[in-house]
Design a protein around this motif. Structure first.
Motif, PDB file in Angstrom:
ATOM      1  N   GLU A 256       3.177   8.141  -1.052  1.00 54.65           N
ATOM      2  CA  GLU A 256       2.291   7.203  -2.090  1.00 54.65           C
ATOM      3  C   GLU A 256       3.006   6.444  -2.890  1.00 54.65           C
ATOM      4  N   GLU A 257       3.986   6.978  -3.569  1.00 60.02           N
ATOM      5  CA  GLU A 257       4.944   6.245  -4.545  1.00 60.02           C
ATOM      6  C   GLU A 257       5.529   4.774  -3.973  1.00 60.02           C
ATOM      7  N   SER A 258       6.067   5.347  -2.665  1.00 66.15           N
ATOM      8  CA  SER A 258       6.727   4.364  -1.791  1.00 66.15           C
ATOM      9  C   SER A 258       6.007   3.050  -1.656  1.00 66.15           C
ATOM     10  N   THR A 259       4.679   3.352  -1.323  1.00 68.29           N
ATOM     11  CA  THR A 259       3.910   2.299  -0.558  1.00 68.29           C
ATOM     12  C   THR A 259       3.493   1.307  -1.815  1.00 68.29           C
ATOM     13  N   ASP A 260       3.759   1.348  -3.030  1.00 67.06           N
ATOM     14  CA  ASP A 260       3.569   0.644  -3.947  1.00 67.06           C
ATOM     15  C   ASP A 260       4.687  -0.322  -4.155  1.00 67.06           C
ATOM     16  N   GLN A 261       5.831  -0.113  -3.512  1.00 67.12           N
ATOM     17  CA  GLN A 261       6.981  -1.035  -3.475  1.00 67.12           C
ATOM     18  C   GLN A 261       6.746  -2.295  -2.540  1.00 67.12           C
ATOM     19  N   ARG A 262       6.997  -3.373  -3.288  1.00 64.92           N
ATOM     20  CA  ARG A 262       7.025  -4.878  -2.814  1.00 64.92           C
ATOM     21  C   ARG A 262       8.254  -5.365  -2.747  1.00 64.92           C
ATOM     22  N   ILE A 263       8.256  -6.435  -1.822  1.00 65.04           N
ATOM     23  CA  ILE A 263       9.616  -7.012  -1.585  1.00 65.04           C
ATOM     24  C   ILE A 263       9.607  -8.590  -2.330  1.00 65.04           C
ATOM     25  N   ASP A 264      10.557  -8.704  -2.925  1.00 66.08           N
ATOM     26  CA  ASP A 264      10.651 -10.099  -3.631  1.00 66.08           C
ATOM     27  C   ASP A 264      11.662 -10.914  -2.598  1.00 66.08           C
ATOM     28  N   PRO A 265      11.183 -11.715  -1.496  1.00 67.20           N
ATOM     29  CA  PRO A 265      12.022 -12.344  -0.749  1.00 67.20           C
ATOM     30  C   PRO A 265      13.472 -13.029  -1.330  1.00 67.20           C
ATOM     31  N   ASP A 266      12.960 -13.877  -2.396  1.00 70.82           N
ATOM     32  CA  ASP A 266      13.920 -14.399  -3.101  1.00 70.82           C
ATOM     33  C   ASP A 266      14.992 -13.679  -3.637  1.00 70.82           C
ATOM     34  N   GLU A 267      14.714 -12.689  -4.262  1.00 70.75           N
ATOM     35  CA  GLU A 267      15.572 -11.574  -4.920  1.00 70.75           C
ATOM     36  C   GLU A 267      16.260 -11.096  -3.758  1.00 70.75           C
ATOM     37  N   LEU A 268      15.697 -10.673  -2.838  1.00 71.06           N
ATOM     38  CA  LEU A 268      16.284 -10.178  -1.482  1.00 71.06           C
ATOM     39  C   LEU A 268      17.388 -10.968  -1.024  1.00 71.06           C
ATOM     40  N   THR A 269      17.381 -12.278  -0.830  1.00 69.95           N
ATOM     41  CA  THR A 269      18.176 -13.289  -0.218  1.00 69.95           C
ATOM     42  C   THR A 269      19.147 -13.755  -1.239  1.00 69.95           C
ATOM     43  N   ALA A 270      18.810 -13.573  -2.390  1.00 69.98           N
ATOM     44  CA  ALA A 270      19.945 -14.145  -3.575  1.00 69.98           C
ATOM     45  C   ALA A 270      20.812 -12.946  -3.621  1.00 69.98           C
ATOM     46  N   THR A 271      20.427 -11.711  -3.688  1.00 73.34           N
ATOM     47  CA  THR A 271      21.427 -10.567  -3.814  1.00 73.34           C
ATOM     48  C   THR A 271      22.473 -10.598  -2.647  1.00 73.34           C
ATOM     49  N   ALA A 272      21.775 -10.807  -1.451  1.00 71.27           N
ATOM     50  CA  ALA A 272      22.748 -10.733  -0.164  1.00 71.27           C
ATOM     51  C   ALA A 272      23.697 -12.070  -0.202  1.00 71.27           C
TER      52      ALA A 272
END
Length: 246
Positions: free
Chosen positions: A30-46
């Motif tokens: 239930e805790e993990s289902t609250d996690q959302r992705i920020d695509p901009d942060e994801l691509t910037a980190t990569a």
């Protein structure tokens, strides 16, 4: 006969297009289902990653041939250098073949050897080597709503969350409309694309692309799993010997 072969192949398509359907999966809490992705942060980190270890497994399954290609090695994006080992196992009927090639990319030149002679050729494009950059390109323009949580999966000692990603039509056309590495055009009939993300750090650790394709009337299933690890660790990429005689 062709229709019969496609029916037999089709029996495994559903499973192959679902990542991890043959293995053990961990349901989302239930805790993990609250996690959302920020695509901009994801691509910037990569994009900020300078070095990484790479593992790629590509499989091709069709009525005529089964092939598995693995690529392992290290990539230095800051210096545009790489050291990779590629192994290809091909089964055509009762004929089984295995080849292993070492590949180095240094100063815009590609050096390859099968353990005997060296071959030296200009590198066509750095993005052919930098798989992480390819994944960043795939994700550009995505929105949080394009990421559907699937399950958790450990990569080494890192717990990641798997998401199925809906890609834009422009990305599909750019990445999936090609010749398949041959002279006969390859068309993608269906695909699914997954990413493995550490949601606490917005770090991309892996991707899983699964495609049902058709090339010249011959159906096949292609899977490409990519794992990125040990990011920004020191790497030493030098040729083991002088290939100037290649």
């Amino acid at each position: 006969m062709g229709a019969t072969k496609w029916t037999l192949l089709g029996g495994v398509v559903v499973c192959l297009l679902v990542a991890g359907c043959t293995g053990v999966s961990t349901p989302l809490t239930e805790e993990s289902t609250d996690q959302r992705i920020d695509p901009d942060e994801l691509t910037a980190t990569a994009s900020d990653v300078e070095t990484y270890e790479l593992e790629v497994t590509r499989t091709l399954q069709s009525s005529a041939v089964n092939e598995t290609t693995t690529i392992d090695g290290v990539v230095d994006r800051s210096e545009q250098r790489a050291k990779l080992t590629r192994t290809v196992e091909t089964n055509v009927g009762t004929d089984q073949r295995r080849t292993t090639t070492d590949q180095y990319v240094i100063d815009g030149t590609q050096y390859t050897t099968d353990g005997n002679e060296w071959q030296q050729t200009p590198l066509n494009a750095w993005n052919d080597i930098d798989r992480l950059e390819n994944e960043v390109t795939m994700l550009e323009g995505t929105e949080p709503a394009d990421f559907e949580r699937i399950r958790t999966q450990s990569i080494g000692d890192i717990e990641t969350t798997m998401y199925e990603v809906t890609l834009g039509e422009d990305v599909e056309a750019d990445r999936f409309e090609g010749d398949g590495g041959g002279h006969v055009p390859l068309s993608v009939e269906e695909y699914v694309y997954y990413v493995l993300v550490d949601t606490e750090t917005d770090t991309l650790y892996g991707t899983d692309l699964r495609m049902e394709v058709n090339q010249g009337g011959n159906p096949a299933v292609i899977t490409i799993e990519t794992i990125v690890s040990d990011t920004d660790e020191p790497v030493d990429i030098t040729l083991p010997e002088d290939p100037t005689d290649a």
